[in-house]
Design a protein around this motif. Structure first.
Motif, short mmCIF file in Angstrom:
data_model
loop_
_atom_site.label_atom_id
_atom_site.label_comp_id
_atom_site.label_asym_id
_atom_site.label_seq_id
_atom_site.Cartn_x
_atom_site.Cartn_y
_atom_site.Cartn_z
N ALA A 33 0.87 -1.19 0.05
CA ALA A 33 0.06 -0.03 -0.06
C ALA A 33 0.81 1.32 -0.03
O ALA A 33 1.90 1.27 0.78
CB ALA A 33 -0.97 0.18 1.41
N ASP A 34 0.59 2.13 -1.04
CA ASP A 34 1.46 3.27 -0.99
C ASP A 34 3.15 2.94 -1.34
O ASP A 34 3.73 3.73 -0.71
CB ASP A 34 1.10 4.51 0.13
N GLY A 35 3.37 1.88 -1.97
CA GLY A 35 4.48 1.67 -2.20
C GLY A 35 5.14 0.97 -0.78
O GLY A 35 6.54 0.79 -1.05
N VAL A 36 4.46 0.58 0.28
CA VAL A 36 5.14 0.00 1.21
C VAL A 36 4.62 -1.37 1.29
O VAL A 36 3.45 -1.66 1.43
CB VAL A 36 4.85 0.76 2.71
N ARG A 37 5.66 -2.37 1.61
CA ARG A 37 5.24 -3.65 1.63
C ARG A 37 5.19 -4.15 3.21
O ARG A 37 5.88 -3.84 4.05
CB ARG A 37 6.49 -4.54 0.82
N SER A 38 4.13 -5.03 3.25
CA SER A 38 4.02 -5.48 4.49
C SER A 38 3.91 -7.09 4.47
O SER A 38 3.49 -7.81 3.51
CB SER A 38 2.58 -5.05 5.16
N TYR A 39 4.81 -7.66 5.43
CA TYR A 39 4.76 -9.21 5.46
C TYR A 39 4.07 -9.63 6.67
O TYR A 39 4.56 -10.56 7.41
CB TYR A 39 6.25 -9.41 5.83
N ALA A 40 3.20 -8.68 7.34
CA ALA A 40 2.47 -9.00 8.38
C ALA A 40 1.81 -10.53 8.26
O ALA A 40 1.12 -10.71 7.27
CB ALA A 40 1.53 -8.02 8.89
N PRO A 41 2.07 -11.30 9.09
CA PRO A 41 1.31 -12.64 9.21
C PRO A 41 -0.12 -12.74 9.59
O PRO A 41 -0.74 -11.55 10.16
CB PRO A 41 1.99 -13.40 10.26
#
Length: 710
Positions: free
Chosen positions: A523-531
């Protein structure tokens, strides 16, 4: 000089955006957060506030009915005047001035009372089009679970007992309107706009909200109906087990077997928001850390102990103990997923429940409780309790814990996977290790407020060390005393917690990155690897119990972590992948990331026994899940009915989630002006458009004459 045609098109776009703004309301009403209008997108953002991401209380169906919510059955959007829910208090709720319905914005602390009113008060429900929940101020206690989760599965009759005092039971209700959890930014905007409406008395121009949350199974009576109509998918995932020491290929365990159990996933009213840091993840983190500590034991690795140890991470337990029942059903029918295990040899079960907030006192120490089922018909859990007490007393410096038997006043064991094992094999000696005695001490059980900021890493490390020491004692044989290194226990607990509990780094943590390639959202160029800790729907069942295909990221991480831990210090073999470069029989491919050629992305063969087990209702089967990836479908099956009846299982819930024909939930807030004002703006807009067209045509003719003269 621009051609008149392009000028006309630009003018028309701005004119009709102005017209639409007048119709819906291009004014932000002087509220904060209104963007500067420089582009067409800015105009749109000024007119609308939106949330086009997850956040709905989705429609879930089971064997007897449904829970959750959905949009209007006719497929339309739910729309209404935005109002603070407390303004609808009283005996009923009239329609907004001028007609229509309300969309209620409710603080989370008041949300469960409002939702119960929607279910019980038809007049009130008729005036409400939807509910938006604002999480800005969490209450001191909040749990949408019932006060006794899974009471029907308990090995005793005490349905009125309150294991979960904070429980409201809201997660077990079906709501007549869509219910959506707002993201913080939109919640802030919604509060301001609801305030504006209140100041205007909800007359004249007012902010409205639109909710799009169509559910394909909204008209289905139960899970059987929607599965037959292909309007839903069964809930399901994958449990993981690993043996210490590894079980030789083609052989079965020959020694009495101790299961060390924890749960993988949780639930909330808003399923995608569940974090479950304490329940269940503190237990899972402790299990992984304990497995790593025990993997260092030469006696266990060499098979010199008197017992076979098996680590079992169960998925689907909040949904009628789906994972443990699936595991036991696989043992009954000797499925490939449990090859090497024998139910007849399983005589001890040690389950790790919530242990992440166990520290008490000064200096702090983890105070843990061992719950066992009393009664002559159940196995003797005294050896397990004694081993846990001795392990706590023998912790190295830096780790402090105590273990006490749970109160004899309790009706029995708390909600746990052990309930399933005692149902099928009452002679099993079982203990549930928790941070609470007579009732849950965590007021946020089963909710999104059970997050990583509340987890005490020292508590988890101490619990892991206690479990490791107790398992070593129970396994017996040479080297029954395990010398736990306090620093290593703390480092393991912190590392696994950062991967499984913390949204950042999540599964981008070094431990996960070394073992797998995780998916991410952006989202908005930010990657999230939240499980993700909501079970979700079962996509496909690959028949190979070691294949990572169609397994979720959390299950893949747990599988790799347990395989690596139980392989201990054994040397690794050749490079491998799940398809082309397979490991020899008796070994598993640990650390595979992607492809079949790049050495940096391949795994290595390890001498370990680890497998995935489908966690799915025993009454649901996949027709066509044979590994060829051809056509497949979900169907009901009665194959387990006789076995279930023989052990007195409650009716199988057979949980399923409705399909979303229009995609994820969508929320939009906009300003709607009075009818007379909209008509005036429409007329003005049409006149302005006509004038623009006439002016453009006149300019075109003059421009063409000018070109001819030149």
């Amino acid at each position: 000089m621009a051609a008149p045609g392009s000028a006309l098109r630009a003018w028309m776009v701005l004119t009709w955006l102005g017209l639409l703004g007048g119709w819906r309301g291009a004014s932000a009403g002087g509220l904060s957060g209104a963007p500067d209008v420089k582009t067409v997108r800015d105009v749109y953002n000024l007119m609308y506030r939106e949330q086009a991401r997850l956040g709905g209380a989705y429609l879930l169906l089971n064997s007897t009915g449904a829970v959750g919510s959905q949009g209007p059955a006719d497929g339309s959007d739910a729309e209404g005047v935005l109002v603070h829910a407390r303004q609808l208090a009283g005996g009923g709720a009239a329609a907004p001035p001028g007609g229509g319905r309300w969309v209620a914005l409710v603080p989370v602390a008041e949300s469960h009372a409002l939702l119960r009113r929607l279910v019980s008060d038809e007049r009130f429900a008729a005036a409400v089009a939807g509910v938006l929940v604002d999480d800005a101020d969490p209450p001191p206690a909040y749990s949408p679970l019932p006060k006794f989760p899974g009471a029907a599965f308990a090995p005793y009759a005490a349905a009125g007992y309150e294991w979960n005092p904070a429980g409201s039971g809201a997660a077990e209700l079906r709501f007549p309107v869509p219910v959506v959890l707002l993201e913080p930014a939109l919640a802030r905007d919604a509060r301001e706009r609801a305030n504006f409406n209140a100041q205007q008395g909800h007359h004249g121009r007012a902010y409205h909200a639109r909710i799009r949350m169509q559910m394909a199974a909204s008209s289905a009576a139960n899970a059987s109906d929607c599965l037959a109509a292909d309007s839903c998918r069964p809930l399901g995932g994958f449990s993981v087990w690993a043996a210490l020491p590894p079980i030789p290929a083609g052989a079965n365990a020959t020694k009495p077997t101790l299961l060390v159990v924890a749960q993988i996933d949780g639930t909330d009213l808003f399923h995608d928001s569940i974090q479950g840091a304490n329940a269940p993840l503190s237990g899972l983190v402790a299990l992984l850390a304990a497995a790593s500590l025990l993997g260092d034991s030469p006696a266990l690795r060499a098979g010199a102990a008197d017992r076979q140890v098996v680590f079992l991470a169960l998925a689907g337990e909040p949904w009628g103990y789906m994972g443990s029942k699936s595991f036991l059903w696989e043992l009954e029918r000797r499925g490939a997923a449990v090859a090497g295990l024998d139910l007849g040899l399983i005589d001890q079960v040690l389950e790790i429940g919530p242990v992440g907030r166990a520290s008490r006192g000064d200096p702090p120490a983890a105070r843990l409780y061992a719950h066992a089922q009393a009664g002559a018909g159940f196995g003797d859990a005294a050896p397990l309790v004694s081993a846990l007490e001795a392990a706590a007393d023998g912790l190295p410096g830096g780790l402090k814990a105590s273990v006490s038997p749970a109160s004899a006043d309790n009706p029995g064991i708390p909600p746990s996977s052990l309930m399933s094992f005692l149902r099928v094999k009452p002679s099993v000696a079982g203990v549930v290790l928790t941070e609470f005695d007579r009732a849950y001490s965590d007021p946020y059980s089963g909710s999104r407020f059970d997050n990583g900021s509340r987890l005490d890493a020292a508590s988890v490390a101490a619990a892991a060390a206690v479990v490791a020491g107790a398992v070593q004692r129970l396994a017996g044989g040479a080297g029954a005393q395990l010398q736990v290194n306090a620093s290593r226990a703390e480092a393991l607990a912190a590392a696994f917690a950062s991967c499984l509990v913390m949204p950042d780094p999540g599964l981008a943590c070094p431990e996960a990155a070394a073992l797998m390639e995780a998916g991410y959202t952006e989202a908005d160029g930010v990657r999230s690897y939240a499980p993700k800790h909501y079970l979700g729907v079962m996509q496909y069942i690959h028949p190979d119990p070691q294949s990572p295909s169609f397994r979720g990221d959390v299950a893949r991480f747990v599988w790799n972590a347990l395989a690596a831990a139980t392989a201990g210090g054994a040397p690794r073999g050749a490079a491998c992948d799940p398809v082309k470069n397979k490991c020899p029989v008796g070994q598993v491919c640990v650390g595979w990331k992607r492809g079949d050629s790049d050495p940096a992305l391949l795994g290595t063969c390890a001498n370990a026994t680890a497998a995935y087990i489908p966690a799915l209702s025993a009454r649901v089967a996949c027709d066509g899940c044979d590994g060829t990836l051809g056509p497949f479908s979900w169907a009901e099956t009665n194959a387990s009915d006789a076995w279930s009846a023989a052990h007195g299982w409650p009716a199988d819930p057979m949980w399923a989630e409705s399909n979303w024909p229009l995609g994820v939930p969508f929320v939009q807030i906009y300003l709607l002006k009075p009818y007379g004002s909209r008509v005036g703006v429409l007329v003005a807009g049409l006149a302005l458009t006509a004038a623009a067209v006439l002016g453009s045509l006149t300019a075109r003719r003059k421009f063409e004459k000018h070109l001819k003269r030149n």
